[in-house]
Design an enzyme around this catalytic site. Structure first.
Site, short mmCIF file in Angstrom:
data_model
loop_
_atom_site.label_atom_id
_atom_site.label_comp_id
_atom_site.label_asym_id
_atom_site.label_seq_id
_atom_site.Cartn_x
_atom_site.Cartn_y
_atom_site.Cartn_z
N THR A 129 -98.73 -42.75 -2.24
CA THR A 129 -98.55 -44.28 -2.17
C THR A 129 -99.21 -45.01 -3.43
O THR A 129 -100.49 -44.75 -3.61
CB THR A 129 -99.06 -44.76 -0.78
N HIS A 145 -92.22 -37.34 7.27
CA HIS A 145 -93.78 -37.77 6.96
C HIS A 145 -94.21 -37.49 8.64
O HIS A 145 -94.04 -38.55 9.45
CB HIS A 145 -94.09 -38.97 6.81
N ASN A 175 -100.94 -37.79 8.82
CA ASN A 175 -101.74 -38.86 8.35
C ASN A 175 -101.65 -40.05 9.17
O ASN A 175 -102.02 -41.17 8.81
CB ASN A 175 -101.48 -39.20 7.01
N TYR A 177 -99.35 -41.30 10.96
CA TYR A 177 -98.31 -42.45 11.16
C TYR A 177 -97.54 -42.06 12.52
O TYR A 177 -97.74 -41.19 13.41
CB TYR A 177 -97.53 -42.22 9.95
N ASN A 186 -106.40 -42.66 9.26
CA ASN A 186 -105.64 -43.68 10.03
C ASN A 186 -106.03 -43.77 11.65
O ASN A 186 -105.32 -43.72 12.46
CB ASN A 186 -104.33 -43.74 9.98
C1 8OZ Z 1 -102.49 -44.06 0.80
C2 8OZ Z 1 -102.55 -45.31 1.14
C3 8OZ Z 1 -101.26 -45.82 1.72
C4 8OZ Z 1 -100.49 -44.98 2.30
C5 8OZ Z 1 -100.44 -41.42 3.65
C6 8OZ Z 1 -98.43 -42.83 2.97
O1 8OZ Z 1 -101.48 -41.13 3.76
C7 8OZ Z 1 -100.00 -42.53 2.94
C8 8OZ Z 1 -100.62 -43.73 2.30
C9 8OZ Z 1 -101.85 -43.05 1.64
O2 8OZ Z 1 -99.26 -40.47 3.96
#
Ligand code: 8OZ
Length: 368
Positions: A25, A178, A181, A183, A238
């Site tokens: 990102t 994806h 992480n 999400y 996250n």
């Molecule tokens: C860093 C900052 C924002 C998003 C991920 C898409 O960790 C990200 C991400 C990484 O997969």
């Protein structure tokens, strides 16, 4: 003996080497539209066996950060076509990463300023990135609302639609879903974020349902030979956690095996951090064996903190078919040539990771 620099067939693609640029990102796409500078950045890195773009939103609802690109509007798709053309002109290959952030978002980034969506109404203790009046800052994510089961087919549709447009309109060679992480798809998988009492929560089978529906839809749309998936079994990124990840992920890979995916992309440990996470042991070899035992023929891609000796060992020992490099690719457009020559790597500048222009983006020097 196998080498990092041997060619390899990965799904529909013939890769000249086993070095992959991991998704990164960079927040340089104002209004979610890729720029000519992004085309230059990816083209500079075209000697990789495979480039995977930064995570790219499949819908406005899937957006969670300022100035990350999308794949849901005509302007976005046309702009991505200029990126893929630039990479193909340099004889490279490029997948895009299909992204729905789920609860890792902010009302300021959501349609009509509404709450972000999630499996359950549990706020992630993490930050997102906003740019206000040209100044970037990290801010707490907003409280999400739990998705109604009736909304899930729409999200599956958005993944499917984005996959088709990525290939037919934007010119990508394939897509990576994806699933990592913390999400949306990872939120559904893991107990820390999913407390649903319907068919999408509770048992392993239920928590894996949305991910598997998405993967089957995307594969039926573009063919498994053009589809990969990224997973991160134990990452704390996250604010995500699962009470018992080993059986969860072994179930997932067994169910994926019949889909004929081009590859599975596994983040070992904490994303961008330690390869071992305290209190979260995980047996990656058992995971790979579970996938193979279920009949999968796709490539096994590993990621997280690999240097040249580790990457070579993984390939030589048959522990991996592909090695993805993240931060090293920020600072070394010619990483393949540097690996080949055992040359030193440029150090990435953290201050220019997220947002900005050419500085710290397209201005890292090559060897020659
Ligand atoms: C860093 C900052 C924002 C998003 C991920 C898409 O960790 C990200 C991400 C990484 O997969």
């Amino acid at each position: 003996m196998k080498s990092l620099f041997d060619p390899v067939q990965v799904g529909a693609l013939h890769l000249p080497n086993r070095v992959v640029m991991a998704p990164l990102t960079r927040n340089r796409a104002p209004n979610a539209i890729p720029t000519p500078l992004m085309a230059e950045y990816y083209a500079q890195r075209a000697s990789a066996g495979l480039l995977i773009t930064e995570a790219t939103a499949i819908s406005h609802q899937g957006q969670g950060y300022a100035d990350v690109p999308g794949l849901y509007g005509t302007e976005q798709l046309d702009a991505w076509k200029r990126v893929t053309d630039a990479v193909h002109a340099r004889h490279g290959r490029i997948f895009t990463q299909l992204w729905h952030v789920g609860r890792v978002s902010h009302t300021a980034l959501q349609p009509e300023g509404k709450a972000p969506v999630a499996p359950s109404a549990i706020t992630a203790k993490t930050k997102t990135y906003l740019i206000q009046d040209g100044v970037g800052s990290f801010v707490a994510t907003s409280e999400p609302r739990a998705l109604d089961a009736s909304e899930l087919p729409g999200i599956v549709h958005d993944f499917r639609h984005a996959a088709r447009n990525a290939i037919t309109t934007a010119g990508f060679d394939g897509v990576e879903v994806h699933g990592a992480n913390g999400y949306l798809l990872d939120q559904f998988l893991k107990t820390g974020a999913n407390q649903r009492r319907d068919d999408y929560g509770g048992s392993i089978e239920n928590r894996a349902r949305l991910l598997l529906e998405v993967m089957r839809a995307v594969v039926s749309e573009v063919g498994g030979a053009r589809v990969g998936l990224r997973l991160s079994p134990v990452t704390p990124a996250n604010d995500i956690v699962d009470a018992d990840p080993q059986p969860l992920f072994e179930y997932v890979v067994r169910e994926l095996a019949p889909l004929g995916l081009a590859y599975l992309h596994i983040i070992e440990g904490a994303t961008g951090g330690p390869r071992e996470v305290d209190g979260r042991p995980f047996d990656y070899e058992a995971l790979r064996k579970a996938w193979r035992a279920a009949g999968a023929k796709g490539a096994w891609m590993v990621n997280n903190g690999y240097d040249k000796p580790m990457a070579e060992h993984a390939v030589v020992a048959d522990e991996a078919d592909l090695v993805a490099f993240g931060k090293p690719y920020i600072a070394n457009p010619d990483l393949v040539e540097r690996l080949r020559a055992s040359a030193p790597w440029n150090e990435p500048d953290k201050a220019t990771f997220y947002g900005g222009g050419a500085k710290g983006y397209t201005d890292y020097p090559t060897l020659k």
